[in-house]
Design a protein around this motif. Structure first.
Motif, PDB file in Angstrom:
ATOM      1  N   TYR A 144      -8.225  -1.771   3.645  1.00 22.42           N
ATOM      2  CA  TYR A 144      -8.414  -2.502   4.881  1.00 22.42           C
ATOM      3  C   TYR A 144      -7.638  -2.977   5.574  1.00 22.42           C
ATOM      4  N   LEU A 145      -5.998  -3.752   4.673  1.00 25.09           N
ATOM      5  CA  LEU A 145      -5.145  -4.615   5.683  1.00 25.09           C
ATOM      6  C   LEU A 145      -4.160  -2.884   6.727  1.00 25.09           C
ATOM      7  N   THR A 146      -5.158  -1.787   5.385  1.00 27.23           N
ATOM      8  CA  THR A 146      -3.693  -0.868   6.070  1.00 27.23           C
ATOM      9  C   THR A 146      -3.961   0.229   7.313  1.00 27.23           C
ATOM     10  N   LEU A 147      -5.836  -0.341   7.312  1.00 27.07           N
ATOM     11  CA  LEU A 147      -6.449  -0.041   8.672  1.00 27.07           C
ATOM     12  C   LEU A 147      -6.246  -0.796   9.872  1.00 27.07           C
ATOM     13  N   GLY A 148      -5.605  -1.999   9.672  1.00 27.65           N
ATOM     14  CA  GLY A 148      -4.956  -2.963  10.520  1.00 27.65           C
ATOM     15  C   GLY A 148      -3.720  -2.014  11.394  1.00 27.65           C
ATOM     16  N   GLY A 149      -2.724  -1.300  10.641  1.00 29.50           N
ATOM     17  CA  GLY A 149      -2.142  -1.026  11.781  1.00 29.50           C
ATOM     18  C   GLY A 149      -0.629  -1.243  10.855  1.00 29.50           C
ATOM     19  N   ILE A 150       0.559  -0.991  11.490  1.00 25.00           N
ATOM     20  CA  ILE A 150       2.002  -1.817  10.725  1.00 25.00           C
ATOM     21  C   ILE A 150       1.866  -3.295  11.144  1.00 25.00           C
TER      22      ILE A 150
ATOM     23  N   THR B 145       2.993   2.089   1.476  1.00 25.95           N
ATOM     24  CA  THR B 145       3.295   3.842   1.777  1.00 25.95           C
ATOM     25  C   THR B 145       1.806   4.700   1.144  1.00 25.95           C
ATOM     26  N   LEU B 146       0.688   4.143   1.649  1.00 23.19           N
ATOM     27  CA  LEU B 146      -0.443   4.455   2.107  1.00 23.19           C
ATOM     28  C   LEU B 146      -0.164   4.898   3.472  1.00 23.19           C
ATOM     29  N   TYR B 147      -0.290   3.402   4.278  1.00 23.62           N
ATOM     30  CA  TYR B 147       0.447   2.924   5.496  1.00 23.62           C
ATOM     31  C   TYR B 147       1.271   5.075   5.863  1.00 23.62           C
ATOM     32  N   ALA B 148       2.114   5.391   5.182  1.00 21.91           N
ATOM     33  CA  ALA B 148       3.244   5.755   5.815  1.00 21.91           C
ATOM     34  C   ALA B 148       3.139   7.489   4.861  1.00 21.91           C
TER      35      ALA B 148
ATOM     36  N   ILE C 260       1.328  14.987  11.720  1.00 22.38           N
ATOM     37  CA  ILE C 260       1.541  16.538  11.215  1.00 22.38           C
ATOM     38  C   ILE C 260       0.519  17.659  12.043  1.00 22.38           C
ATOM     39  N   LEU C 261      -0.450  16.698  11.930  1.00 23.75           N
ATOM     40  CA  LEU C 261      -1.802  17.425  12.509  1.00 23.75           C
ATOM     41  C   LEU C 261      -2.361  17.109  13.445  1.00 23.75           C
ATOM     42  N   ASN C 262      -2.118  16.585  13.895  1.00 25.30           N
ATOM     43  CA  ASN C 262      -2.392  15.830  15.178  1.00 25.30           C
ATOM     44  C   ASN C 262      -3.774  15.543  15.388  1.00 25.30           C
ATOM     45  N   ARG C 263      -4.202  14.775  13.917  1.00 21.61           N
ATOM     46  CA  ARG C 263      -5.871  14.203  14.157  1.00 21.61           C
ATOM     47  C   ARG C 263      -5.395  12.361  13.969  1.00 21.61           C
ATOM     48  N   LYS C 264      -6.691  11.988  14.014  1.00 22.89           N
ATOM     49  CA  LYS C 264      -6.600  10.474  13.811  1.00 22.89           C
ATOM     50  C   LYS C 264      -6.811   9.830  12.587  1.00 22.89           C
ATOM     51  N   PHE C 265      -5.099   8.557  12.654  1.00 25.16           N
ATOM     52  CA  PHE C 265      -5.433   8.150  11.123  1.00 25.16           C
ATOM     53  C   PHE C 265      -6.151   7.299  10.416  1.00 25.16           C
ATOM     54  N   ARG C 266      -7.329   6.683  11.338  1.00 27.05           N
ATOM     55  CA  ARG C 266      -8.249   5.939  10.347  1.00 27.05           C
ATOM     56  C   ARG C 266      -8.484   7.238   8.798  1.00 27.05           C
ATOM     57  N   THR C 267      -8.750   8.740   9.324  1.00 31.98           N
ATOM     58  CA  THR C 267      -9.808   9.710   8.999  1.00 31.98           C
ATOM     59  C   THR C 267      -8.405   9.579   7.766  1.00 31.98           C
ATOM     60  N   PHE C 268      -6.817   9.953   7.862  1.00 33.63           N
ATOM     61  CA  PHE C 268      -6.658   9.647   6.522  1.00 33.63           C
ATOM     62  C   PHE C 268      -6.049   9.256   5.557  1.00 33.63           C
ATOM     63  N   VAL C 269      -5.868   7.448   6.731  1.00 29.42           N
ATOM     64  CA  VAL C 269      -6.475   6.670   5.567  1.00 29.42           C
ATOM     65  C   VAL C 269      -7.385   6.499   4.776  1.00 29.42           C
ATOM     66  N   PHE C 270      -9.187   6.975   5.042  1.00 29.19           N
ATOM     67  CA  PHE C 270      -9.800   7.208   4.265  1.00 29.19           C
ATOM     68  C   PHE C 270      -9.892   8.020   3.079  1.00 29.19           C
ATOM     69  N   ALA C 271      -9.050   9.517   3.970  1.00 29.85           N
ATOM     70  CA  ALA C 271      -8.865  10.873   2.533  1.00 29.85           C
ATOM     71  C   ALA C 271      -7.429  10.541   1.793  1.00 29.85           C
TER      72      ALA C 271
ATOM     73  N   THR D  36      -2.123   7.556  15.748  1.00 30.23           N
ATOM     74  CA  THR D  36      -1.442   6.509  15.599  1.00 30.23           C
ATOM     75  C   THR D  36      -2.279   5.413  15.739  1.00 30.23           C
ATOM     76  N   GLY D  37      -2.755   5.352  16.992  1.00 28.89           N
ATOM     77  CA  GLY D  37      -3.522   4.456  17.620  1.00 28.89           C
ATOM     78  C   GLY D  37      -2.458   3.799  18.575  1.00 28.89           C
ATOM     79  N   PRO D  38      -2.902   2.153  19.341  1.00 31.68           N
ATOM     80  CA  PRO D  38      -2.739   1.596  19.950  1.00 31.68           C
ATOM     81  C   PRO D  38      -0.864   1.603  19.630  1.00 31.68           C
ATOM     82  N   LYS D  39       0.072   1.384  20.955  1.00 34.79           N
ATOM     83  CA  LYS D  39       1.907   1.520  20.114  1.00 34.79           C
ATOM     84  C   LYS D  39       1.909   0.173  19.457  1.00 34.79           C
ATOM     85  N   GLU D  40       2.189  -0.237  18.812  1.00 36.40           N
ATOM     86  CA  GLU D  40       2.393  -1.539  18.373  1.00 36.40           C
ATOM     87  C   GLU D  40       3.110  -1.582  17.877  1.00 36.40           C
TER      88      GLU D  40
END
Length: 369
Positions: A138-144, A293-296, A304-315, A6-10
């Motif tokens: 670009y916006l979603t990668l910045g986090g919530i 919705t892209l972020y969520a 649920i897969l315990n992988r990096k958040f950024r990976t799935f934003v691009f995928a 999830t990246g640093p706690k926001e």
């Protein structure tokens, strides 16, 4: 919350959570709600259906955040396994993720259809969809937190110009178009509840947002505010559109709110025609719905897969693009959104209530501090 996915706690404030719900809700409904409600009700009482639907959604939102507050600091994807077990939770999480993905894709397709029709005539759909997706990426990668701060800028602009445009349409407003109230009884109002509920999807983002709130115990206040503002805006919009065009006139138009803006001019102002201005603020709202919705969906996969958040934003971006290109025209795009919207009534109206009751019986989670 694990920093690996999830990246640093926001943290977001109560007002930012409310603004996220408002921006999510104020999507395509601004342009289409008067028509869909008028088609179902067929009387000037369509605005009553909106108020009744708003009350139902307020109850559903209260149940949803009551569930989330029992598991402070955790999103839906993290706390549902504690209630149902791993495999049932995995299936429920997939349903929620799929919902967010299809909503994002259908909203961006509707945006492209309307933009191509009114602003960029002749431009291929894919050429409109892709730039919006890239900006949303670009916006979603910045986090919530970045998403919430942008929404705080967008919302006041939207409300000011929307209310201004609707008030200026009062020169063609005729109160007789709204009479008689309940002239055909209560049944037409009840028929209008089903299509109206679809325009109030958005409170479900609290399944994710509550985990990031500085004061989770105020999530109820956030969701009530977040739902109440769209209820007021939608009711006001439908009243002005029906009052200006009559119930029969609204039924015959695909985009009645835009047609209302095109039916009058105000000489001497910076903007003499307001439909283009309305489209601009509407595009900002659709962009808001797409990004959150892209972020969520991305956060759901990462947790649920315990992988990096950024990976799935691009995928997820190419997957959403393919989904967005499936409908052949705007009618099919609306059908896609409506189908998922009907599913959301069960997914976010019934399931959270069942999970809340199970968590109370099994004593899972904790009483909100």
């Amino acid at each position: 919350m694990s920093s690996s996915n999830t990246g640093p706690k926001e943290n977001i404030s109560t007002s930012q959570a409310a603004v996220m719900v408002i921006n999510y809700m104020l999507g395509a409904g601004i342009l289409t709600l008067p028509r869909t409600t008028a088609e179902a009700v067929r009387t000037p009482d369509a605005w009553i259906s909106i108020i009744v639907s708003g009350l139902i959604v307020l109850a559903a939102g209260w149940i949803l955040v009551s569930l989330c507050k029992r598991f402070q600091g955790k999103t839906w994807f993290q706390f549902v396994p504690e209630i149902t077990g791993k495999w049932i939770a995995f299936l429920l999480s997939l349903l929620v993720i799929g919902y967010f993905m299809i909503i994002a894709a259908s909203e961006i397709r509707i945006l492209a259809e309307v933009t191509g029709l009114f602003l960029l005539e002749g431009t291929p759909i894919w050429a409109i969809v892709l730039p919006f997706m890239w900006i949303g990426l670009y916006l979603t990668l910045g986090g919530i937190n970045c998403i919430a701060r942008l929404y705080e800028i967008i919302l006041p602009i939207t409300l000011v110009f929307l209310v201004l445009a609707l008030l200026l349409s009062s020169k063609i407003f005729d109160a007789d178009n709204l009479k008689p109230v309940l002239g055909s009884g209560i049944m037409p109002v009840l028929r209008g509840i089903k299509p109206t509920l679809l325009s109030f999807t958005g409170y479900e983002i609290m399944l994710v947002a509550t985990a990031f709130m500085k004061f989770p115990k105020k999530a109820t206040r956030a969701v009530i505010t977040g739902i109440s503002v769209p209820v007021v805006i939608y009711t006001f919009t439908v009243v002005m559109v029906i009052g200006g065009m009559s119930i029969n006139g609204v039924e015959k138009r695909t985009w009645p709110t835009l047609d209302l803006m095109r039916s009058f001019e105000v000489q001497g102002l910076l903007f003499e025609r307001f439909e283009s201005l309305l489209l601009v603020i509407w595009i900002m709202q659709i962009f808001s719905t797409f990004t959150v919705t892209l972020y969520a969906a991305s956060l759901g996969w990462s947790q649920i897969l315990n992988r990096k958040f950024r990976t799935f934003v691009f995928a997820l971006l190419p997957v959403m693009f393919l989904i967005a290109m499936i409908p052949k025209d705007v009618t099919e795009a609306f059908k896609l959104g409506d189908t998922v919207g009907y599913a959301s009534v069960f997914l976010f109206g019934v399931i959270p209530l069942i999970l809340l009751l199970v968590s109370l019986v099994r004593k899972k989670g904790a009483k909100p501090n």
